[in-house]
Design a protein around this motif. Structure first.
Motif: not given
Ligand SMILES: [Fe+2]
Length: 245
Positions: A31, A69, A98, A125, A128
């Motif tokens: 991240h 990410e 994200e 993702h 989500r």
């Molecule tokens: Fe994530």
């Protein structure tokens, strides 16, 4: 480097799990957000290269690519231009992004600014985000702006409820899913699993399309090859809606 594997041994075990599932290409990522200020682009890149060297040494047939990410913030475009963010595979083509926790931001301004630099967004993702999953019109707009949607294999294989399953199937069959991810974080918790997600996809959209999503398109992104996906199916408006709104 974050909430993922705590050391190289765990990372290696995750790679072995993926190989056992038939995976040949993966991204080793960490991240980049305000919780992990030490995760500079250079450091994340170097870690992925370290893992790549271990895999080569142990003759494990998994190609890994460096990626970050990135949590979207008002600063994202500025940080990208200042060289502070790592793109997918370091190819300067895609940023994997994200949402900040509990927030749902409009990605269109980000997509428009970055398009000027030749960079597009992959929504990590994407399943989500219910405001996106439930709104095909919005999903159309984001894809038309150049975004790709990455969906977690586990979410497909084990949808959390009937509604989620319905919405994911609608996305899959409508052409809204472009990439399959494991969201793997470790070997006990959030294990990297791909096969079950692929199988579910194949059941919903057929092998040819599942192979694009779980293979061809992901490989192109990781290798930095050009990728243009077909637009999703246009939204069908029923005669009832046309007549009565
Ligand atoms: Fe994530």
């Amino acid at each position: 480097m974050d909430d993922g594997p705590a050391n190289a041994e765990v990372a290696l075990a995750m790679c072995r799990m993926l190989v056992n599932e038939g995976v040949t290409h993966a991204t080793a990522l960490a991240h980049q957000n305000r919780d992990y200020p030490d995760n500079t682009a250079d450091r994340v890149y170097a870690s992925a290269m370290f893992l790549r060297a271990i895999l080569a040494d142990k003759k494990i047939p998994l190609a890994v690519y460096p990626t970050a990410e990135i949590m979207l913030s008002w600063n994202t475009v500025f940080e990208w231009r200042a060289g502070g963010l790592l793109s997918v595979g370091d190819h300067q083509q895609w940023l994997l992004v994200e949402m900040p926790p509990g927030e749902f931001l409009d990605v269109l301004p980000f997509a428009a600014s970055l398009a000027a630099d030749g960079v597009r967004l992959i929504i990590a993702h994407a399943e989500r985000y219910e405001p996106l999953l439930d709104n095909l019109e919005l999903a159309h707009k984001w894809i038309a702006a150049g975004c790709l949607f990455q969906v977690t294999a586990r979410a497909l294989a084990e949808p959390r409820d009937e509604h989620h399953e319905f919405a994911l199937k609608r996305w899959a069959q409508g052409g809204f899913i472009h990439l399959l991810g494991s969201d793997g974080h470790g070997i006990d918790h959030r294990r990297p699993q791909m096969r079950a997600g692929y199988r579910r996809l194949a059941r919903w959209v057929g092998r040819t399309q599942a192979d694009r999503i779980a293979g061809e398109w992901g490989r192109a992104v990781l290798r930095g090859q050009p990728l243009n996906v077909p637009p999703p199916q246009p939204r069908r408006v029923s005669w009832f809606t046309r007549l009565f709104g």
